[in-house]
Design a protein around this motif. Sequence first.
Motif, PDB file in Angstrom:
ATOM      1  N   ALA A 287       0.835  -1.209   0.000  1.00 46.26           N
ATOM      2  CA  ALA A 287       0.000   0.000   0.000  1.00 46.26           C
ATOM      3  C   ALA A 287       0.862   1.248   0.000  1.00 46.26           C
ATOM      4  O   ALA A 287       2.042   1.230   0.388  1.00 46.26           O
ATOM      5  CB  ALA A 287      -0.918  -0.002   1.215  1.00 46.26           C
ATOM      6  N   LYS A 288       0.244   2.322  -0.432  1.00 41.95           N
ATOM      7  CA  LYS A 288       0.868   3.638  -0.393  1.00 41.95           C
ATOM      8  C   LYS A 288      -0.033   4.569   0.394  1.00 41.95           C
ATOM      9  O   LYS A 288      -1.257   4.584   0.180  1.00 41.95           O
ATOM     10  CB  LYS A 288       1.074   4.180  -1.802  1.00 41.95           C
ATOM     11  CG  LYS A 288       2.022   3.343  -2.660  1.00 41.95           C
ATOM     12  CD  LYS A 288       2.170   3.915  -4.058  1.00 41.95           C
ATOM     13  CE  LYS A 288       3.129   3.063  -4.881  1.00 41.95           C
ATOM     14  NZ  LYS A 288       3.299   3.606  -6.265  1.00 41.95           N
TER      15      LYS A 288
ATOM     16  N   ASP B 135      -4.798  -5.612  13.700  1.00 43.38           N
ATOM     17  CA  ASP B 135      -4.054  -4.431  13.261  1.00 43.38           C
ATOM     18  C   ASP B 135      -2.765  -4.893  12.571  1.00 43.38           C
ATOM     19  O   ASP B 135      -1.884  -5.470  13.212  1.00 43.38           O
ATOM     20  CB  ASP B 135      -3.696  -3.539  14.453  1.00 43.38           C
ATOM     21  CG  ASP B 135      -4.924  -2.920  15.108  1.00 43.38           C
ATOM     22  OD1 ASP B 135      -5.971  -2.820  14.432  1.00 43.38           O
ATOM     23  OD2 ASP B 135      -4.830  -2.539  16.290  1.00 43.38           O
ATOM     24  N   LEU B 136      -2.657  -4.654  11.269  1.00 41.83           N
ATOM     25  CA  LEU B 136      -1.490  -5.124  10.524  1.00 41.83           C
ATOM     26  C   LEU B 136      -0.365  -4.096  10.610  1.00 41.83           C
ATOM     27  O   LEU B 136      -0.533  -2.952  10.176  1.00 41.83           O
ATOM     28  CB  LEU B 136      -1.853  -5.366   9.057  1.00 41.83           C
ATOM     29  CG  LEU B 136      -3.029  -6.304   8.761  1.00 41.83           C
ATOM     30  CD1 LEU B 136      -3.126  -6.556   7.263  1.00 41.83           C
ATOM     31  CD2 LEU B 136      -2.901  -7.615   9.517  1.00 41.83           C
ATOM     32  N   PRO B 137       0.807  -4.464  11.150  1.00 41.30           N
ATOM     33  CA  PRO B 137       1.926  -3.526  11.197  1.00 41.30           C
ATOM     34  C   PRO B 137       2.675  -3.505   9.858  1.00 41.30           C
ATOM     35  O   PRO B 137       2.616  -4.449   9.067  1.00 41.30           O
ATOM     36  CB  PRO B 137       2.803  -4.117  12.303  1.00 41.30           C
ATOM     37  CG  PRO B 137       2.545  -5.594  12.210  1.00 41.30           C
ATOM     38  CD  PRO B 137       1.108  -5.739  11.816  1.00 41.30           C
ATOM     39  N   ARG B 138       3.388  -2.422   9.638  1.00 36.93           N
ATOM     40  CA  ARG B 138       4.238  -2.336   8.437  1.00 36.93           C
ATOM     41  C   ARG B 138       5.468  -3.211   8.655  1.00 36.93           C
ATOM     42  O   ARG B 138       6.157  -3.114   9.661  1.00 36.93           O
ATOM     43  CB  ARG B 138       4.631  -0.879   8.171  1.00 36.93           C
ATOM     44  CG  ARG B 138       5.519  -0.692   6.947  1.00 36.93           C
ATOM     45  CD  ARG B 138       5.551   0.779   6.501  1.00 36.93           C
ATOM     46  NE  ARG B 138       5.836   1.674   7.611  1.00 36.93           N
ATOM     47  CZ  ARG B 138       7.076   2.041   7.979  1.00 36.93           C
ATOM     48  NH1 ARG B 138       8.134   1.569   7.338  1.00 36.93           N
ATOM     49  NH2 ARG B 138       7.244   2.871   8.995  1.00 36.93           N
TER      50      ARG B 138
ATOM     51  N   VAL C 153       4.841  -2.368   2.819  1.00 37.15           N
ATOM     52  CA  VAL C 153       4.137  -3.645   2.918  1.00 37.15           C
ATOM     53  C   VAL C 153       3.716  -3.847   4.371  1.00 37.15           C
ATOM     54  O   VAL C 153       4.539  -3.693   5.288  1.00 37.15           O
ATOM     55  CB  VAL C 153       5.023  -4.813   2.452  1.00 37.15           C
ATOM     56  CG1 VAL C 153       4.322  -6.150   2.696  1.00 37.15           C
ATOM     57  CG2 VAL C 153       5.376  -4.671   0.974  1.00 37.15           C
ATOM     58  N   TRP C 154       2.461  -4.173   4.567  1.00 38.49           N
ATOM     59  CA  TRP C 154       1.903  -4.462   5.890  1.00 38.49           C
ATOM     60  C   TRP C 154       1.453  -5.922   5.900  1.00 38.49           C
ATOM     61  O   TRP C 154       0.890  -6.411   4.901  1.00 38.49           O
ATOM     62  CB  TRP C 154       0.705  -3.565   6.177  1.00 38.49           C
ATOM     63  CG  TRP C 154       1.021  -2.139   6.509  1.00 38.49           C
ATOM     64  CD1 TRP C 154       1.017  -1.571   7.745  1.00 38.49           C
ATOM     65  CD2 TRP C 154       1.355  -1.084   5.594  1.00 38.49           C
ATOM     66  NE1 TRP C 154       1.343  -0.230   7.673  1.00 38.49           N
ATOM     67  CE2 TRP C 154       1.553   0.107   6.365  1.00 38.49           C
ATOM     68  CE3 TRP C 154       1.527  -1.009   4.210  1.00 38.49           C
ATOM     69  CZ2 TRP C 154       1.893   1.324   5.806  1.00 38.49           C
ATOM     70  CZ3 TRP C 154       1.873   0.206   3.637  1.00 38.49           C
ATOM     71  CH2 TRP C 154       2.058   1.360   4.437  1.00 38.49           C
ATOM     72  N   SER C 155       1.673  -6.603   6.995  1.00 38.26           N
ATOM     73  CA  SER C 155       1.243  -8.003   7.043  1.00 38.26           C
ATOM     74  C   SER C 155       0.899  -8.405   8.461  1.00 38.26           C
ATOM     75  O   SER C 155       1.415  -7.855   9.442  1.00 38.26           O
ATOM     76  CB  SER C 155       2.329  -8.924   6.478  1.00 38.26           C
ATOM     77  OG  SER C 155       3.507  -8.850   7.253  1.00 38.26           O
TER      78      SER C 155
ATOM     79  N   VAL D 121      -9.722  -1.973   2.622  1.00 40.11           N
ATOM     80  CA  VAL D 121      -8.631  -1.713   3.558  1.00 40.11           C
ATOM     81  C   VAL D 121      -8.822  -0.317   4.135  1.00 40.11           C
ATOM     82  O   VAL D 121      -9.224   0.616   3.423  1.00 40.11           O
ATOM     83  CB  VAL D 121      -7.251  -1.794   2.865  1.00 40.11           C
ATOM     84  CG1 VAL D 121      -6.127  -1.420   3.833  1.00 40.11           C
ATOM     85  CG2 VAL D 121      -7.010  -3.182   2.300  1.00 40.11           C
ATOM     86  N   SER D 122      -8.562  -0.159   5.433  1.00 38.91           N
ATOM     87  CA  SER D 122      -8.536   1.166   6.047  1.00 38.91           C
ATOM     88  C   SER D 122      -7.380   1.206   7.039  1.00 38.91           C
ATOM     89  O   SER D 122      -6.753   0.186   7.315  1.00 38.91           O
ATOM     90  CB  SER D 122      -9.847   1.489   6.766  1.00 38.91           C
ATOM     91  OG  SER D 122      -9.931   0.769   7.989  1.00 38.91           O
TER      92      SER D 122
END
Length: 315
Positions: A24-25, A58-61, A70-72, A90-91
């Motif tokens: 994501a950007k 909550d996905l961390p970078r 990239v977050w996962s 996605v938010s």
Amino acid sequence: MTADRTTIAVSGLNTVPVKLTVAAKYNTTSPDDENLVLLVYIKRISGTGPMTELLSTDLPRTSGTVQNGVWSGPVYIPSTANGTYKVYGVSYGPFFTWQAGGMLPDPTPVDGPTLTITGTHQPKITAKVTPPVVPFGPNYTITWAITDRTTGKPYGTRLRAMLGVDNQCAEEAGGINVLTTTGGLISYSYPSSAGESINCLRIKSTPLDITGLGLAVIRPGVVSAVPSKTSAPVGTIVPVNGSVLGPAAFCPVVLQRLYGASQWRGVSTAKTRQSGRFTVSAQPAYKGLIPYRVYFPKCNRYLAGVSRVFYIRGL
């Protein structure tokens, strides 16, 4: 966006983690956004079961920059999700911040992966309230039961659940963590004041519950009414003020007058205010002592009730 698996089987009160990876950007130059986390939204597009929406943790970078990274992280799949699910949005998070505000944001639409979920032996929650009609003042008891929806039997081990009242049924704050018996039962005594709010049992996961049940206890209709005057000239309107305990808000009430020996007939109607208070209008039709009462029909979780008889003398 990718998922590390797209076919998932899950049973009972277990959850299966599925790792989601999002490229994501985010258009920001603020250093406050360095720890930005993302939430991934997933909805059922076919199948059955109580869980129609899923939400990631909550996905961390994990690499790159906030502006191009990239977050996962996992989404935990419960058995109550059963069918075909699609990642659709996605938010940014965290989830707790949005929940504290009462609602999640509108996600940015994405065409994400499809997950095929087979959920078996889903939990079923039932509740028995004692006494069935809860009076004002004394404590009451709710016996909660968690069983296997497929077999109709308990799972045979002690299960962890959370009991909540009012906002504890929708938010993360508060609540009481409890263990069932091996028969899947929890019996808990509540103060009478808890009967004015939703009572619930939740089986927790992260961030959404696996399942839960909320209920409002049945209350008796307890009505009081007092005329503003005990005598008035025939034809004069006499306000009658009263209340319905609870409070039973925005419910109908009927002022009744006694005709003959036993016929009570409605002569005025009103609705209770949010406080449970009301005002109806009496109008003495003849000279002499006239019996009145206020009747409260069954409304929502409040049973029907009637006030004590009172008298207005027509002059």
